[in-house]
Design a protein around this motif. Sequence first.
Motif, PDB file in Angstrom:
ATOM      1  N   GLY A  56      21.910  27.812  40.392  1.00 40.94           N
ATOM      2  CA  GLY A  56      22.390  29.135  40.812  1.00 40.94           C
ATOM      3  C   GLY A  56      23.767  29.053  41.449  1.00 40.94           C
ATOM      4  N   TYR A  57      24.178  30.176  42.058  1.00 47.33           N
ATOM      5  CA  TYR A  57      25.484  30.210  42.716  1.00 47.33           C
ATOM      6  C   TYR A  57      25.390  31.095  43.953  1.00 47.33           C
ATOM      7  CZ  TYR A  57      30.427  30.339  43.517  1.00 47.33           C
ATOM      8  OH  TYR A  57      31.654  30.187  44.102  1.00 47.33           O
ATOM      9  N   LEU A  58      25.838  30.540  45.078  1.00 45.97           N
ATOM     10  CA  LEU A  58      25.773  31.298  46.331  1.00 45.97           C
ATOM     11  C   LEU A  58      26.976  32.242  46.413  1.00 45.97           C
ATOM     12  CD1 LEU A  58      24.284  31.589  49.108  1.00 45.97           C
ATOM     13  CD2 LEU A  58      25.845  29.847  49.983  1.00 45.97           C
ATOM     14  N   SER A  79      40.187  35.921  45.425  1.00 46.26           N
ATOM     15  CA  SER A  79      39.287  36.122  44.310  1.00 46.26           C
ATOM     16  C   SER A  79      38.118  35.135  44.403  1.00 46.26           C
ATOM     17  CB  SER A  79      40.082  35.901  43.018  1.00 46.26           C
ATOM     18  OG  SER A  79      39.245  36.067  41.931  1.00 46.26           O
ATOM     19  N   GLY A  80      36.910  35.651  44.223  1.00 49.63           N
ATOM     20  CA  GLY A  80      35.734  34.786  44.268  1.00 49.63           C
ATOM     21  C   GLY A  80      35.173  34.565  45.667  1.00 49.63           C
ATOM     22  N   SER A  81      35.747  35.221  46.677  1.00 49.88           N
ATOM     23  CA  SER A  81      35.280  34.989  48.054  1.00 49.88           C
ATOM     24  C   SER A  81      33.984  35.743  48.368  1.00 49.88           C
ATOM     25  CB  SER A  81      36.377  35.387  49.054  1.00 49.88           C
ATOM     26  OG  SER A  81      36.736  36.735  48.872  1.00 49.88           O
ATOM     27  N   GLY A  82      33.587  36.678  47.479  1.00 45.62           N
ATOM     28  CA  GLY A  82      32.309  37.364  47.689  1.00 45.62           C
ATOM     29  C   GLY A  82      32.440  38.829  48.091  1.00 45.62           C
ATOM     30  N   LYS A  83      33.643  39.377  47.960  1.00 41.27           N
ATOM     31  CA  LYS A  83      33.876  40.765  48.386  1.00 41.27           C
ATOM     32  C   LYS A  83      33.026  41.738  47.569  1.00 41.27           C
ATOM     33  CE  LYS A  83      38.244  40.579  47.187  1.00 41.27           C
ATOM     34  NZ  LYS A  83      38.438  39.240  46.605  1.00 41.27           N
ATOM     35  N   ASP A 205      36.030  49.475  44.901  1.00 41.56           N
ATOM     36  CA  ASP A 205      36.207  48.061  44.553  1.00 41.56           C
ATOM     37  C   ASP A 205      37.569  47.841  43.903  1.00 41.56           C
ATOM     38  OD1 ASP A 205      35.862  45.427  44.119  1.00 41.56           O
ATOM     39  OD2 ASP A 205      34.016  45.595  42.950  1.00 41.56           O
ATOM     40  N   GLU A 206      38.525  47.364  44.674  1.00 46.00           N
ATOM     41  CA  GLU A 206      39.895  47.099  44.212  1.00 46.00           C
ATOM     42  C   GLU A 206      40.443  48.271  43.388  1.00 46.00           C
ATOM     43  OE1 GLU A 206      41.638  43.826  44.148  1.00 46.00           O
ATOM     44  OE2 GLU A 206      40.047  42.459  44.757  1.00 46.00           O
ATOM     45  N   PRO A 207      40.356  49.506  43.891  1.00 48.71           N
ATOM     46  CA  PRO A 207      40.700  50.641  43.049  1.00 48.71           C
ATOM     47  C   PRO A 207      42.174  50.696  42.670  1.00 48.71           C
ATOM     48  CG  PRO A 207      40.387  51.351  45.308  1.00 48.71           C
ATOM     49  CD  PRO A 207      39.950  49.926  45.238  1.00 48.71           C
TER      50      PRO A 207
HETATM   51  N1  LIG Z   1      26.528  37.865  38.104  1.00 47.93           N
HETATM   52  C1  LIG Z   1      26.984  36.701  38.567  1.00 47.93           C
HETATM   53  N2  LIG Z   1      26.425  35.532  38.211  1.00 47.93           N
HETATM   54  C2  LIG Z   1      26.883  34.368  38.703  1.00 47.93           C
HETATM   55  N3  LIG Z   1      27.888  34.244  39.572  1.00 47.93           N
HETATM   56  C3  LIG Z   1      28.509  35.381  39.965  1.00 47.93           C
HETATM   57  C4  LIG Z   1      28.096  36.664  39.491  1.00 47.93           C
HETATM   58  N4  LIG Z   1      28.877  37.612  40.065  1.00 47.93           N
HETATM   59  C5  LIG Z   1      29.733  36.928  40.852  1.00 47.93           C
HETATM   60  N5  LIG Z   1      29.510  35.602  40.801  1.00 47.93           N
HETATM   61  C6  LIG Z   1      30.236  34.563  41.536  1.00 47.93           C
HETATM   62  O1  LIG Z   1      30.112  34.807  42.928  1.00 47.93           O
HETATM   63  C7  LIG Z   1      31.346  34.553  43.586  1.00 47.93           C
HETATM   64  C8  LIG Z   1      31.764  35.767  44.356  1.00 47.93           C
HETATM   65  O2  LIG Z   1      32.090  36.779  43.423  1.00 47.93           O
HETATM   66  P1  LIG Z   1      32.666  38.207  43.816  1.00 47.93           P
HETATM   67  O3  LIG Z   1      32.856  38.980  42.565  1.00 47.93           O
HETATM   68  O4  LIG Z   1      31.830  38.786  44.878  1.00 47.93           O
HETATM   69  O5  LIG Z   1      34.049  37.784  44.434  1.00 47.93           O
HETATM   70  P2  LIG Z   1      35.277  38.697  44.818  1.00 47.93           P
HETATM   71  O6  LIG Z   1      35.736  38.225  46.150  1.00 47.93           O
HETATM   72  O7  LIG Z   1      34.935  40.128  44.681  1.00 47.93           O
HETATM   73  O8  LIG Z   1      36.316  38.244  43.737  1.00 47.93           O
HETATM   74  P3  LIG Z   1      37.219  39.107  42.730  1.00 47.93           P
HETATM   75  O9  LIG Z   1      38.343  39.620  43.556  1.00 47.93           O
HETATM   76  O10 LIG Z   1      37.649  38.074  41.736  1.00 47.93           O
HETATM   77  O11 LIG Z   1      36.324  40.163  42.157  1.00 47.93           O
HETATM   78  C9  LIG Z   1      32.342  34.176  42.521  1.00 47.93           C
HETATM   79  O12 LIG Z   1      32.504  32.773  42.505  1.00 47.93           O
HETATM   80  C10 LIG Z   1      31.712  34.658  41.243  1.00 47.93           C
HETATM   81  O13 LIG Z   1      32.062  33.822  40.146  1.00 47.93           O
END
Ligand SMILES: Nc1ncnc2c1ncn2[C@@H]1O[C@H](COP(=O)(O)OP(=O)(O)OP(=O)(O)O)[C@@H](O)[C@H]1O
Length: 419
Positions: A56-58, A79-83, A205-207
């Motif tokens: 999985g992925y946290l 990007s990818g921080s979880g927002k 979300d990033e509108p």
């Molecule tokens: N449906 C999913 N399945 C697996 N991993 C996911 C899924 N959605 C997001 N992730 C992973 O979780 C992490 C956080 O993603 P998220 O989209 O919340 O980040 P973010 O800060 O909104 O980034 P961005 O600005 O790129 O949208 C990322 O590493 C992403 O690849």
Amino acid sequence: MSETNPADQPQDHTGEAVPPAIVGRGLSKVYGLSRRQAQRALAADDPRTAAAAAGGYLGAHDIDFEIAKGEMFVVMGLSGSGKSTVLRMINRLNEPSAGELLIDGEDITKVSDQRLREIRNNSIGMVFQHFSLFPHRTVRENAAYGLKVRGVSKSERLEIADTALERVGLGGRGDKLPDELSGGMRQRVGLARALAVDPPILLMDEPFSALDPLIRRDMQDLLVDLQAQDQRTTVFVTHDLNEAMRIGDRVMVMREGRVVQLAPGPEIVAHPADDYVSEFVSDVDRARVLSAGDLLRPARLVLPEDISPRDALRRLGENEVTGAFVTTGDHRLLGVVTDDRLVDLTRRRSKTVREALGDDYHKVKESDVVGDFMHLAGRQVVPVTVVDDDNRLLGVVPRGVILSTLSTVDEEDQEVAHA
Ligand SMILES: Nc1ncnc2c1ncn2[C@@H]1O[C@H](COP(=O)(O)OP(=O)(O)OP(=O)(O)O)[C@@H](O)[C@H]1O
């Protein structure tokens, strides 16, 4: 991590505490695992590694926040921080793997599917980066779409849509098709669609991320204006700290699925929690973000209006300053006195300092941004002087504090500069 600092307990007009609109407690999201597997990973010493080992992925881990009614709450990070993960847990587009999510006190992680649909329909609007407008429907019909889903009659929904289009600056363009509009205008249609439904909570979300910088700024200004009128509880995701500063009441900074800082924008700029946040802060135009209130220091010496020139001179000497403020009993600012003018008065045996009052100082309000007055700092005998709407003395912004803050010198040096 810095203190979570929930919005100062808001109160209604009777002074009663108003409960927060949205509360997240211990929210976590593990992608790609069953709930049971996810919970096992979350209970491990290192949940990130445990989640990955199980395939999985946290996405987000142990997130706490309280969003006040009417607050513009920004979630910011790389990007990818979880927002988006956090944003989408608020309406359960992402099912949380653990934790509570309260909307007006109701834990939506526990409600039935039907109740969830009701909450999504009635309480929460959403605006995305790509608004996905219907290309063959007019701008007005697009703006009315959310109302159609809610069963509002055609004439009523088109009327509401027109009002919403007016509010976003698209009055008179309702008959156009989306591709007759520029990118920025299309985003306005998306915003109008959300406003037409008038949801108590808006998730964004990033509108504005796909827009050119100038148009993006216009949209930010528009959002700030609308927010001043509506005071809608809004959660806004962005990766741009300048945008976060411009629109947000508070900013929650995320990194690798965790919250690293949650505070009002100016506090983040003044005291970034760690190097990650400092990196963002280094790109911020501090002079436009920080206001006089953020840099406020107590005035070194304030004298009562009935003090004699001789006593005033003595107080200046004791405090090792060359000037002081003079105020009325209720702290209203009358002016400043300086040592040379006081010496003059004592020679003339004057009984009161009133004759020595000068006005060679610059007055600002707490909300005035530093960029608008920094050029004046240091030109006068006394520092930039901060007063409230009733001309009560709140404090000063010393030149050294302005310089050190703008040049990212640390707090200790600021104190030296102040002295
Ligand atoms: N449906 C999913 N399945 C697996 N991993 C996911 C899924 N959605 C997001 N992730 C992973 O979780 C992490 C956080 O993603 P998220 O989209 O919340 O980040 P973010 O800060 O909104 O980034 P961005 O600005 O790129 O949208 C990322 O590493 C992403 O690849």
